[in-house]
Design a protein around this motif. Structure first.
Motif, mmCIF file in Angstrom:
data_model
loop_
_atom_site.group_PDB
_atom_site.id
_atom_site.type_symbol
_atom_site.label_atom_id
_atom_site.label_comp_id
_atom_site.label_asym_id
_atom_site.label_seq_id
_atom_site.Cartn_x
_atom_site.Cartn_y
_atom_site.Cartn_z
ATOM 1 N N SER A 6 0.852 -1.010 -0.163
ATOM 2 C CA SER A 6 -0.138 0.128 0.026
ATOM 3 C C SER A 6 0.868 1.285 0.045
ATOM 4 O O SER A 6 0.662 2.361 -0.662
ATOM 5 C CB SER A 6 -0.853 0.020 1.033
ATOM 6 N N ILE A 7 1.755 1.230 1.126
ATOM 7 C CA ILE A 7 2.799 2.289 1.088
ATOM 8 C C ILE A 7 3.434 2.664 -0.467
ATOM 9 O O ILE A 7 3.656 3.833 -0.863
ATOM 10 C CB ILE A 7 3.828 2.189 2.142
ATOM 11 N N CYS A 10 1.251 3.931 -3.212
ATOM 12 C CA CYS A 10 0.664 5.577 -2.897
ATOM 13 C C CYS A 10 1.816 6.336 -3.261
ATOM 14 O O CYS A 10 1.485 7.376 -3.903
ATOM 15 C CB CYS A 10 0.258 5.637 -1.295
ATOM 16 N N PHE A 29 -2.647 3.331 4.047
ATOM 17 C CA PHE A 29 -1.657 4.616 4.060
ATOM 18 C C PHE A 29 -2.201 5.668 5.079
ATOM 19 O O PHE A 29 -1.273 6.084 5.528
ATOM 20 C CB PHE A 29 -2.165 5.320 2.610
ATOM 21 N N THR A 55 3.512 14.115 2.512
ATOM 22 C CA THR A 55 2.484 13.407 2.230
ATOM 23 C C THR A 55 1.229 13.958 1.896
ATOM 24 O O THR A 55 -0.041 13.573 1.934
ATOM 25 C CB THR A 55 2.186 12.288 3.584
#
Length: 77
Positions: A6-7, A10, A29, A55
């Motif tokens: 997921s990280i 993203c 995330f 982010t």
């Protein structure tokens, strides 16, 4: 989808506002940003602010996608 996948996804799609994130991808995330932000704020407020800025774009992606759904309603239904 795992936490690490997921990280990676993203950050690979850093400013790509096309498509949709899966529910698990989004929540993994969110968890990542909360944990790292909390740890960074313990170390240094400046580090926490830097992480928040880094982010910012990926965090804005899911709400922006909801506004661009064909029906104009969150969820696309």
């Amino acid at each position: 989808m795992t936490f690490q996948e997921s990280i990676k996804i993203c950050f690979a799609k850093y400013a790509d506002f096309s498509g949709r994130a899966s529910r698990s991808e989004y929540w993994w995330f969110v968890l990542f940003t909360l944990l790292v932000s909390a740890a960074a704020s313990v170390i240094s407020p400046k580090l926490s602010a830097l992480f928040t800025l880094a982010t910012l774009l990926p965090s804005m992606q899911p709400p922006a996608e909801d506004f661009t759904t064909p029906s104009g309603v969150a969820g696309g239904n």
